[in-house]
Every structure is written in structure tokens, then in C-alpha cells.
Design a protein around this motif. Sequence first.
Motif, PDB file in Angstrom:
ATOM      1  N   GLU A   2       0.824  -1.208   0.000  1.00  0.00           N
ATOM      2  CA  GLU A   2       0.000   0.000   0.000  1.00  0.00           C
ATOM      3  C   GLU A   2       0.858   1.259   0.000  1.00  0.00           C
ATOM      4  OE1 GLU A   2      -2.674   2.488  -0.604  1.00  0.00           O
ATOM      5  OE2 GLU A   2      -3.275   0.387  -0.536  1.00  0.00           O
ATOM      6  N   SER A  30      -2.967   3.742  -3.368  1.00  0.00           N
ATOM      7  CA  SER A  30      -4.355   4.143  -3.540  1.00  0.00           C
ATOM      8  C   SER A  30      -4.509   5.661  -3.534  1.00  0.00           C
ATOM      9  CB  SER A  30      -5.211   3.545  -2.415  1.00  0.00           C
ATOM     10  OG  SER A  30      -6.502   4.086  -2.422  1.00  0.00           O
ATOM     11  N   THR A  59      -8.556   0.531   2.727  1.00  0.00           N
ATOM     12  CA  THR A  59      -8.055  -0.475   1.808  1.00  0.00           C
ATOM     13  C   THR A  59      -8.174  -1.853   2.429  1.00  0.00           C
ATOM     14  OG1 THR A  59      -5.791  -0.301   2.635  1.00  0.00           O
ATOM     15  CG2 THR A  59      -6.404   1.155   0.818  1.00  0.00           C
ATOM     16  N   GLN A 111      -5.731  -4.551   1.596  1.00  0.00           N
ATOM     17  CA  GLN A 111      -4.612  -5.138   0.897  1.00  0.00           C
ATOM     18  C   GLN A 111      -3.900  -6.136   1.773  1.00  0.00           C
ATOM     19  OE1 GLN A 111      -4.202  -4.489  -2.131  1.00  0.00           O
ATOM     20  NE2 GLN A 111      -4.968  -2.455  -2.598  1.00  0.00           N
TER      21      GLN A 111
END
Length: 276
Positions: free
Chosen positions: A121, A225, A270, A272
Motif C-alpha cells: 500500500e 491508492s 483499503t 490489501q
Amino acid sequence: MRVYISADMEGISGLVDAEDVQPGGRDYERGRTMMAQDVNAAVRGALAAGAREVVVNDAHGPMRNLRPEDVHPAVRLVRGRPKQMGMLEGLTAEFDAVVCVGYHARAGALGVLSHSFMGHEIEDMWLDGRPVGEIGLAHATAAALGVPVAVLTGDDAACAETAEWDGSVTTVAVKYARDRFAAELRPVEEARAAIEEAVAERLSGPLGRPPAGTEPAMLTVRWQSASVAATLPGIPGVTRTDARTVRARGPLPALYRQFGVWTRVAASLTNQPPYC
């Protein structure tokens, strides 16, 4: 002498894969034992050098990896989360030295399980324009408190990154990266003996405390992101420099603490897995 140990997991002897370091992984329980044994080697070295107090902060993932019964009986263990200072929870200017056990190279480096705080990330980080990961940010934060990082253990990539950041830190390579999930392993008994010896020797000599700093630093983070970068400017002092990059300026360790808020916001936005 008071010694602070920050214990991560990716740079522990013998561990090479997410299955070794993530709860629920096939070899996670074994990995926890391996982590405790590397930590205990560092503790024995600190005690041999005359430490009267050793605090160990479980600094990996859920921060509940070290089982109290596996840790050296002299240790005061900091365990669980959330922690305002994350990997450095409990570190104050009253400590004489920091020892980083099981650390890894930053995102983008070809090191074992390399990343910066949040798997993929976080794509890149800079501190005052200098590429940084967990090693550099921990070092800079400790230095701002006036506490030297004395020893760091991990793979050869982590040791090389440490040497680039501060050549005075003693490093112990416990494995040699072949790729991100592969390594040539140093025999574990040899690796732990090397950790114990390095800590004892380094802490027995002059440590040379850095001057505590109050000057503001600039932390810049590029996220995978754009959603994270769009959200974080809602925090006072955070600005967005492009669609995926934010930065903030402030003194350490306050900036380190604020970065922990960034990662918690990012985690809420997120989903992830850490080592994709």
C-alpha cells in the motif's frame, strides 16, 4: 543502562515468507518461536553488557507475536495494539540505546519480505527528501529523542540500508536475500550467537548519544491508492502533492506518531494483504 529493543519479524533468522510471519500462516507458530529466540539472544547480550533494564516492544503486525512465556524473564514486554508510537512504543529519552531485531529493507528494495509499514500500500517514503523505510524512520525518531540505535539485525539488504543511513550502527545479517521471498539462511545457532555477541560488544563500549532534535522534518509518502491520498489532507498539516502523494512537516517524534494515524486511516480505506 536501560536498553530498548524494537522487535520486528520479517528479518528474523530462518523466516522468508508471509506464511512465516502472518497469523494463520502455515509456519506462523514456528515463526513466533524463532522471533523469541532472536530477541532473547539480543537480551542476553544487553544483560552481559550491564543493562539493568531491558524493554522489548513487539513491533510486528498485530504486535502480539511474542508469547510472554517465551521471552527472557528479565524483559519488560510491550505487547498489543493500538500503540500511539507503534514500533517505538515506550521509547523515551531515558533509554541509553535502541536495538532493532528482525528488521527488513524498505519498499522497492530486493530484500526478504521488503516493504514499508503496509505491504504494497505504501510505494515510497521520503524523510527530508531522503528515501526512507522502517529502518530510517525509527533511527531518525530515536535520534530526535537523543537515543542512539546501537545494533540492528535482519537480512543483508536491511543491514546495507542501515549502513547507508548511519554507518556507526552495528549490523548482524542473519540471512542473505536471494529474492523477496527467498534467502540463504545463516545457521540459526550461529546467527543467534552473532546477535548476542554484537549486542554485548556494542553496548559495552561508548554509545555516543546524538543531540536531541526539535527541528521539523518533512515526511512524504506515495500510496498505491489515490483514495488514501485524497482522504489524509483532512488531517491538519497534511497536504497532497499529487494524486497519490501526501506530506507533512513537523518535529520528530510527533511526526512519527502522526504517521501512525495515516496508516490507520489507510487500513480503514483499503483491504490489501501485506505481501502481494
